[in-house]
Design a protein around this motif. Structure first.
Motif, PDB file in Angstrom:
ATOM      1  N   GLY A  67       0.788  -1.227   0.000  1.00  0.00           N
ATOM      2  CA  GLY A  67       0.000   0.000   0.000  1.00  0.00           C
ATOM      3  C   GLY A  67       0.818   1.273   0.000  1.00  0.00           C
ATOM      4  N   ARG A  68       2.120   1.181  -0.100  1.00  0.00           N
ATOM      5  CA  ARG A  68       2.996   2.356  -0.067  1.00  0.00           C
ATOM      6  C   ARG A  68       3.509   2.685  -1.463  1.00  0.00           C
ATOM      7  N   ARG A  69       3.806   3.964  -1.684  1.00  0.00           N
ATOM      8  CA  ARG A  69       4.381   4.435  -2.946  1.00  0.00           C
ATOM      9  C   ARG A  69       5.563   5.350  -2.638  1.00  0.00           C
ATOM     10  N   TRP A  70       6.564   5.308  -3.512  1.00  0.00           N
ATOM     11  CA  TRP A  70       7.715   6.210  -3.415  1.00  0.00           C
ATOM     12  C   TRP A  70       8.072   6.699  -4.807  1.00  0.00           C
ATOM     13  N   ASP A  71       8.764   7.820  -4.844  1.00  0.00           N
ATOM     14  CA  ASP A  71       9.222   8.331  -6.145  1.00  0.00           C
ATOM     15  C   ASP A  71      10.333   7.464  -6.714  1.00  0.00           C
ATOM     16  N   ALA A  72      11.104   6.843  -5.830  1.00  0.00           N
ATOM     17  CA  ALA A  72      12.230   6.036  -6.298  1.00  0.00           C
ATOM     18  C   ALA A  72      12.653   5.053  -5.223  1.00  0.00           C
ATOM     19  N   CYS A  73      13.413   4.063  -5.670  1.00  0.00           N
ATOM     20  CA  CYS A  73      13.989   3.059  -4.764  1.00  0.00           C
ATOM     21  C   CYS A  73      15.472   2.934  -5.077  1.00  0.00           C
ATOM     22  N   VAL A  74      16.289   2.807  -4.026  1.00  0.00           N
ATOM     23  CA  VAL A  74      17.722   2.527  -4.187  1.00  0.00           C
ATOM     24  C   VAL A  74      18.007   1.201  -3.489  1.00  0.00           C
ATOM     25  N   ASP A  75      18.477   0.241  -4.248  1.00  0.00           N
ATOM     26  CA  ASP A  75      18.724  -1.110  -3.728  1.00  0.00           C
ATOM     27  C   ASP A  75      20.220  -1.291  -3.501  1.00  0.00           C
ATOM     28  N   VAL A  76      20.645  -1.189  -2.234  1.00  0.00           N
ATOM     29  CA  VAL A  76      22.059  -1.372  -1.907  1.00  0.00           C
ATOM     30  C   VAL A  76      22.330  -2.729  -1.277  1.00  0.00           C
ATOM     31  N   SER A  77      21.294  -3.523  -1.062  1.00  0.00           N
ATOM     32  CA  SER A  77      21.472  -4.783  -0.331  1.00  0.00           C
ATOM     33  C   SER A  77      20.976  -6.000  -1.105  1.00  0.00           C
ATOM     34  N   GLY A  78      20.844  -5.874  -2.417  1.00  0.00           N
ATOM     35  CA  GLY A  78      20.399  -6.993  -3.236  1.00  0.00           C
ATOM     36  C   GLY A  78      21.571  -7.809  -3.751  1.00  0.00           C
ATOM     37  N   TYR A  79      21.726  -9.021  -3.220  1.00  0.00           N
ATOM     38  CA  TYR A  79      22.845  -9.872  -3.615  1.00  0.00           C
ATOM     39  C   TYR A  79      22.412 -11.131  -4.340  1.00  0.00           C
ATOM     40  N   THR A  80      21.157 -11.549  -4.154  1.00  0.00           N
ATOM     41  CA  THR A  80      20.679 -12.772  -4.796  1.00  0.00           C
ATOM     42  C   THR A  80      19.445 -12.477  -5.635  1.00  0.00           C
ATOM     43  N   PRO A  81      19.211 -13.289  -6.663  1.00  0.00           N
ATOM     44  CA  PRO A  81      18.032 -13.095  -7.494  1.00  0.00           C
ATOM     45  C   PRO A  81      16.732 -13.145  -6.684  1.00  0.00           C
ATOM     46  N   ARG A  82      16.658 -14.025  -5.692  1.00  0.00           N
ATOM     47  CA  ARG A  82      15.440 -14.121  -4.877  1.00  0.00           C
ATOM     48  C   ARG A  82      15.141 -12.791  -4.206  1.00  0.00           C
ATOM     49  N   GLN A  83      16.157 -12.160  -3.654  1.00  0.00           N
ATOM     50  CA  GLN A  83      15.964 -10.876  -2.997  1.00  0.00           C
ATOM     51  C   GLN A  83      15.506  -9.806  -3.979  1.00  0.00           C
ATOM     52  N   VAL A  84      16.202  -9.707  -5.094  1.00  0.00           N
ATOM     53  CA  VAL A  84      15.949  -8.616  -6.029  1.00  0.00           C
ATOM     54  C   VAL A  84      14.637  -8.801  -6.781  1.00  0.00           C
ATOM     55  N   ARG A  85      14.307 -10.024  -7.169  1.00  0.00           N
ATOM     56  CA  ARG A  85      13.016 -10.220  -7.833  1.00  0.00           C
ATOM     57  C   ARG A  85      11.865  -9.895  -6.881  1.00  0.00           C
ATOM     58  N   ALA A  86      12.018 -10.271  -5.623  1.00  0.00           N
ATOM     59  CA  ALA A  86      10.958  -9.985  -4.654  1.00  0.00           C
ATOM     60  C   ALA A  86      10.696  -8.489  -4.550  1.00  0.00           C
ATOM     61  N   SER A  87      11.748  -7.687  -4.427  1.00  0.00           N
ATOM     62  CA  SER A  87      11.553  -6.250  -4.256  1.00  0.00           C
ATOM     63  C   SER A  87      11.133  -5.572  -5.561  1.00  0.00           C
ATOM     64  N   ALA A  88      11.751  -5.957  -6.678  1.00  0.00           N
ATOM     65  CA  ALA A  88      11.404  -5.323  -7.952  1.00  0.00           C
ATOM     66  C   ALA A  88       9.945  -5.571  -8.311  1.00  0.00           C
ATOM     67  N   GLU A  89       9.476  -6.797  -8.095  1.00  0.00           N
ATOM     68  CA  GLU A  89       8.083  -7.099  -8.434  1.00  0.00           C
ATOM     69  C   GLU A  89       7.107  -6.507  -7.419  1.00  0.00           C
ATOM     70  N   ALA A  90       7.495  -6.479  -6.144  1.00  0.00           N
ATOM     71  CA  ALA A  90       6.620  -5.902  -5.133  1.00  0.00           C
ATOM     72  C   ALA A  90       6.431  -4.397  -5.345  1.00  0.00           C
ATOM     73  N   LEU A  91       7.458  -3.732  -5.876  1.00  0.00           N
ATOM     74  CA  LEU A  91       7.407  -2.282  -6.057  1.00  0.00           C
ATOM     75  C   LEU A  91       6.965  -1.873  -7.465  1.00  0.00           C
ATOM     76  N   GLN A  92       6.727  -2.841  -8.319  1.00  0.00           N
ATOM     77  CA  GLN A  92       6.324  -2.535  -9.685  1.00  0.00           C
ATOM     78  C   GLN A  92       5.044  -1.705  -9.688  1.00  0.00           C
ATOM     79  N   GLY A  93       5.098  -0.568 -10.362  1.00  0.00           N
ATOM     80  CA  GLY A  93       3.936   0.311 -10.433  1.00  0.00           C
ATOM     81  C   GLY A  93       3.775   1.217  -9.224  1.00  0.00           C
ATOM     82  N   ARG A  94       4.673   1.067  -8.234  1.00  0.00           N
ATOM     83  CA  ARG A  94       4.545   1.876  -7.023  1.00  0.00           C
ATOM     84  C   ARG A  94       5.782   2.728  -6.739  1.00  0.00           C
ATOM     85  N   ILE A  95       6.731   2.712  -7.670  1.00  0.00           N
ATOM     86  CA  ILE A  95       7.880   3.599  -7.595  1.00  0.00           C
ATOM     87  C   ILE A  95       8.140   4.159  -8.982  1.00  0.00           C
ATOM     88  N   GLY A  96       8.972   5.198  -9.022  1.00  0.00           N
ATOM     89  CA  GLY A  96       9.436   5.695 -10.303  1.00  0.00           C
ATOM     90  C   GLY A  96      10.688   4.929 -10.694  1.00  0.00           C
TER      91      GLY A  96
END
Length: 333
Positions: A67-96
């Protein structure tokens, strides 16, 4: 066109690179939330919103983002595909913009001079790989980059920093040399002084990240600092610390014969070695997009001011250094 007053979600953000990015965002007048597991000390300002989550749990670990939106996201802690796919897909359409902090370790031909953004990458790791080791680190980051670009398209920006240096560095790699030279006396200096030393100040990385967000810059960028010879680096640290340490140069073949490598002599890479290009990383593209550099003397001085009162990791011990120098002098007669 600069965008003021952005709301930015930082994935990570309490340690080193993330901490500097958060501080740079706040200095720029932006609003910041961080998502962390809450397992490490947090010295961020009170103005930062704290969210708790764990991307290792996949989508289930990101309930705090619902339910949250941001103008942007900075990912400094993504080391594995599982981590990064989870965040990228969860934030899809809710960040710039989604800014992913990767690494120059993604390059397949690390002996190239210089290393540029369009050079070939390592084969990507499988999305089911979760163990981060020296062998999987680069391939995992390649896969993570691909995921961000797949999910976010033109809204993706990939940053590939070199070795990052400066205050609050938990790795101690660059700091070891600053502290050792500051200690004075004769010290083991790798090579003959002509090999290259190149790092990026964490604060330069942070400022460029803010520029990318404020100006909504897409693309992929190497982030590297001024390229010095080791002789120039030693003189830089001597100037920064007002020290009189004297280098005893020990060539790469002798270092190898003595069993000394990266774990004892961090940051040193022979210019003609298989990874020599990682100390010859082109930052021309980032410079054109707004990257600025801190004077190397300032980086060394500020690092020493911080490290003087902060316990550091051990690399080459004084005993081992003395042993090797004695062997070298014996061989030289």
């Amino acid at each position: 066109m600069t965008r003021p007053g952005l709301s930015v979600l930082v994935l990570g953000g309490t340690q080193f690179v993330g901490r500097h990015i958060v501080e740079a965002l706040l200095a720029g007048g932006h609003r910041v939330a961080v998502l962390t597991r809450g397992r490490t000390p947090d010295e961020l300002p009170d103005a930062v919103e704290r969210l708790k989550g764990d991307r290792d749990e996949g989508a289930a670990g990101l309930a705090a983002l619902e339910g949250r939106r941001w103008d942007a996201c900075v990912d400094v802690s993504g080391y594995t595909p599982r981590q990064v796919r989870a965040s990228a897909e969860a934030l899809q359409g809710r960040i710039g913009r989604y800014v992913f902090v990767s690494t120059v370790s993604v390059y397949a031909e690390q002996g190239r001079h210089p290393v540029r953004e369009d050079d070939p990458l390592l084969p990507p790791a499988g999305e089911d790989v979760t163990e981060v080791t020296g062998e999987t680190y680069g391939p995992l980051k390649v896969t993570c980059e691909h995921i961000v670009e797949e999910v976010c398209g033109e809204r993706a920006t990939v940053l590939r920093p070199q070795i990052v240096a400066g205050p609050h560095d938990p790795t101690g790699r660059y700091t070891y040399w600053v502290d050792r030279i500051a200690a004075g006396g004769e010290f083991l200096a790798p090579g003959d002084g002509s090999d290259a030393m190149q790092v990026i100040d964490a604060r330069d990385l942070a400022r460029f990240t803010v520029t990318v967000l404020e100006e909504d810059v897409p693309g992929t960028f190497n982030l590297a600092g001024p390229r010095l010879t080791w002789q120039e680096f030693v003189q830089t640290v001597r100037e920064a610390t007002a020290g009189d340490a004297q280098p005893v140069w020990v060539d790469a073949a002798t270092l190898e014969a003595q069993g000394l490598g990266w774990s004892e002599l961090p940051v040193y890479v022979p210019a003609d070695g298989e990874q020599g290009g990682l100390m010859d990383v082109s930052f021309a593209r980032a410079r054109a997009a707004g990257l600025t550099h801190t004077d190397p003397v300032t980086t060394a001085r500020d690092t020493r001011a911080w490290s003087a009162d902060t316990p550091q990791k051990s690399f080459l011990t004084p005993e081992r250094e003395a042993e090797v120098l004695a062997a070298v002098r014996g061989a030289r007669g």
